[in-house]
Scaffold this motif. Structure first.
Motif, PDB file in Angstrom:
ATOM      1  N   ASP A  23      20.474   1.486   8.541  1.00 61.09           N
ATOM      2  CA  ASP A  23      19.972   2.035   9.794  1.00 61.09           C
ATOM      3  C   ASP A  23      20.456   3.475   9.887  1.00 61.09           C
ATOM      4  O   ASP A  23      21.602   3.740  10.211  1.00 61.09           O
ATOM      5  CB  ASP A  23      20.501   1.208  10.962  1.00 61.09           C
ATOM      6  N   ASP A  25      20.044   5.634  12.014  1.00 58.70           N
ATOM      7  CA  ASP A  25      20.479   6.059  13.346  1.00 58.70           C
ATOM      8  C   ASP A  25      21.991   5.942  13.478  1.00 58.70           C
ATOM      9  O   ASP A  25      22.578   6.491  14.406  1.00 58.70           O
ATOM     10  CB  ASP A  25      19.825   5.204  14.434  1.00 58.70           C
ATOM     11  N   LEU A  26      22.606   5.207  12.560  1.00 56.02           N
ATOM     12  CA  LEU A  26      24.058   5.045  12.554  1.00 56.02           C
ATOM     13  C   LEU A  26      24.629   5.818  11.377  1.00 56.02           C
ATOM     14  O   LEU A  26      24.159   5.674  10.257  1.00 56.02           O
ATOM     15  CB  LEU A  26      24.441   3.572  12.428  1.00 56.02           C
ATOM     16  N   THR A 115      17.838   9.699  21.204  1.00 51.23           N
ATOM     17  CA  THR A 115      17.921   8.298  21.608  1.00 51.23           C
ATOM     18  C   THR A 115      19.316   7.934  22.116  1.00 51.23           C
ATOM     19  O   THR A 115      19.461   7.024  22.916  1.00 51.23           O
ATOM     20  CB  THR A 115      17.537   7.354  20.452  1.00 51.23           C
ATOM     21  N   LYS A 116      20.309   8.653  21.668  1.00 52.19           N
ATOM     22  CA  LYS A 116      21.702   8.375  22.029  1.00 52.19           C
ATOM     23  C   LYS A 116      22.119   9.098  23.316  1.00 52.19           C
ATOM     24  O   LYS A 116      23.101   8.730  23.966  1.00 52.19           O
ATOM     25  CB  LYS A 116      22.577   8.814  20.845  1.00 52.19           C
ATOM     26  N   CYS A 119      22.637   7.203  26.719  1.00 51.71           N
ATOM     27  CA  CYS A 119      23.846   6.379  26.661  1.00 51.71           C
ATOM     28  C   CYS A 119      25.091   7.227  26.845  1.00 51.71           C
ATOM     29  O   CYS A 119      26.005   6.856  27.573  1.00 51.71           O
ATOM     30  CB  CYS A 119      23.914   5.634  25.339  1.00 51.71           C
ATOM     31  N   ASN A 144      29.530   0.931  16.367  1.00 53.82           N
ATOM     32  CA  ASN A 144      28.069   0.846  16.362  1.00 53.82           C
ATOM     33  C   ASN A 144      27.591   1.275  17.735  1.00 53.82           C
ATOM     34  O   ASN A 144      27.586   0.488  18.677  1.00 53.82           O
ATOM     35  CB  ASN A 144      27.621  -0.579  16.037  1.00 53.82           C
ATOM     36  N   TRP A 145      27.188   2.539  17.867  1.00 54.64           N
ATOM     37  CA  TRP A 145      26.847   3.070  19.193  1.00 54.64           C
ATOM     38  C   TRP A 145      25.646   2.354  19.801  1.00 54.64           C
ATOM     39  O   TRP A 145      25.571   2.196  21.018  1.00 54.64           O
ATOM     40  CB  TRP A 145      26.634   4.580  19.154  1.00 54.64           C
ATOM     41  N   LYS A 146      24.743   1.865  18.988  1.00 56.68           N
ATOM     42  CA  LYS A 146      23.572   1.179  19.526  1.00 56.68           C
ATOM     43  C   LYS A 146      23.972  -0.121  20.212  1.00 56.68           C
ATOM     44  O   LYS A 146      23.506  -0.421  21.324  1.00 56.68           O
ATOM     45  CB  LYS A 146      22.564   0.921  18.418  1.00 56.68           C
ATOM     46  N   THR A 147      24.843  -0.875  19.582  1.00 60.58           N
ATOM     47  CA  THR A 147      25.311  -2.134  20.163  1.00 60.58           C
ATOM     48  C   THR A 147      26.150  -1.865  21.410  1.00 60.58           C
ATOM     49  O   THR A 147      25.980  -2.523  22.434  1.00 60.58           O
ATOM     50  CB  THR A 147      26.145  -2.920  19.119  1.00 60.58           C
ATOM     51  N   CYS A 149      26.148   0.770  23.387  1.00 57.67           N
ATOM     52  CA  CYS A 149      25.332   1.302  24.480  1.00 57.67           C
ATOM     53  C   CYS A 149      24.479   0.218  25.113  1.00 57.67           C
ATOM     54  O   CYS A 149      24.274   0.230  26.328  1.00 57.67           O
ATOM     55  CB  CYS A 149      24.452   2.447  23.969  1.00 57.67           C
ATOM     56  N   ALA A 150      23.997  -0.711  24.323  1.00 55.51           N
ATOM     57  CA  ALA A 150      23.204  -1.807  24.877  1.00 55.51           C
ATOM     58  C   ALA A 150      24.035  -2.665  25.828  1.00 55.51           C
ATOM     59  O   ALA A 150      23.499  -3.238  26.787  1.00 55.51           O
ATOM     60  CB  ALA A 150      22.641  -2.668  23.742  1.00 55.51           C
TER      61      ALA A 150
END
Length: 152
Positions: A23, A25-26, A115-116, A119, A144-147, A149-150
Motif C-alpha cells: 500500500d 499510501d503507507l 487523503t491524510k 485526519c 499505520n496512519w490509515k487504521t 485515523c479510521a
C-alpha cells in the motif's frame, strides 16, 4: 542476505522489505519511521502546534522537499508514484502534530496526497482539546496512519 523459496519465486530479504509496503499510501517504516520535532512537547503545545499558523513558521521550503522527493523516488521509493501521477513529499508525523520538518525519516513521496490531511487536522483538534496526548497522536499516525485515523 537470506533467501527463501515462497511459492515458485525466490525472494530475498531486500525484496521482501520493498514488498512489505504494498500500500503505497503507507511509507516503508525502514526508511520513514517518523520523527518528531524536539521543539514541540506536550507542555508547550498551546504555544506551538495549537497556535493558528504555526506550521507556516516551520514548513521547509519546496526546494528542499522537491529535491528530497526526487532522491527518494530514484532510490528506495521507486514504485510510489506512477508516471504522470501527482505525488507530494509528505510528513509522516505532520507538522500539525509536532513532526520534524526536515528529517528524512519523517518525509516520503506520498501518492494520493491530501487523503491524510483531514485526519491530521482532526488529531490536532483532539490533542489541543486534551482528548489525546501529543505522544499518542504521534505514535498512532507514525504506525499505520490509515487504521489509526479510521479509529479517530
Amino acid at each position: 542476505m537470506k533467501t527463501w523459496l515462497l511459492g515458485f519465486a525466490l525472494v530475498t530479504t531486500a525484496s521482501m522489505v520493498m514488498a512489505a509496503t504494498v500500500d503505497h499510501d503507507l511509507p516503508n517504516p525502514l526508511y520513514t519511521p517518523g520523527s518528531t520535532s524536539p521543539a514541540v512537547t506536550q507542555a508547550n503545545i498551546q504555544k506551538t502546534i495549537c497556535v493558528a499558523g504555526y506550521t507556516g513558521t516551520v514548513r521547509p521550503p519546496s526546494s528542499y522537499t522537491t529535491a528530497l522527493k526526487i532522491k527518494q523516488l530514484a532510490t528506495y521509493y521507486k514504485g510510489n508514484c506512477a508516471v504522470g501521477q501527482a505525488c507530494e513529499e509528505d510528513h509522516l508525523i505532520s507538522l500539525e502534530l509536532g513532526g520534524n520538518p526536515t528529517d528524512e525519516k519523517n518525509l516520503w513521496p506520498e501518492p494520493n496526497y491530501g487523503t491524510k490531511d483531514a485526519c491530521e487536522n482532526r488529531l490536532k483538534t483532539l490533542v489541543c482539546g486534551g482528548t489525546l496526548t501529543l505522544k499518542q497522536a504521534q505514535q498512532g499516525i507514525a504506525g499505520n496512519w490509515k487504521t489509526y485515523c479510521a479509529a479517530h
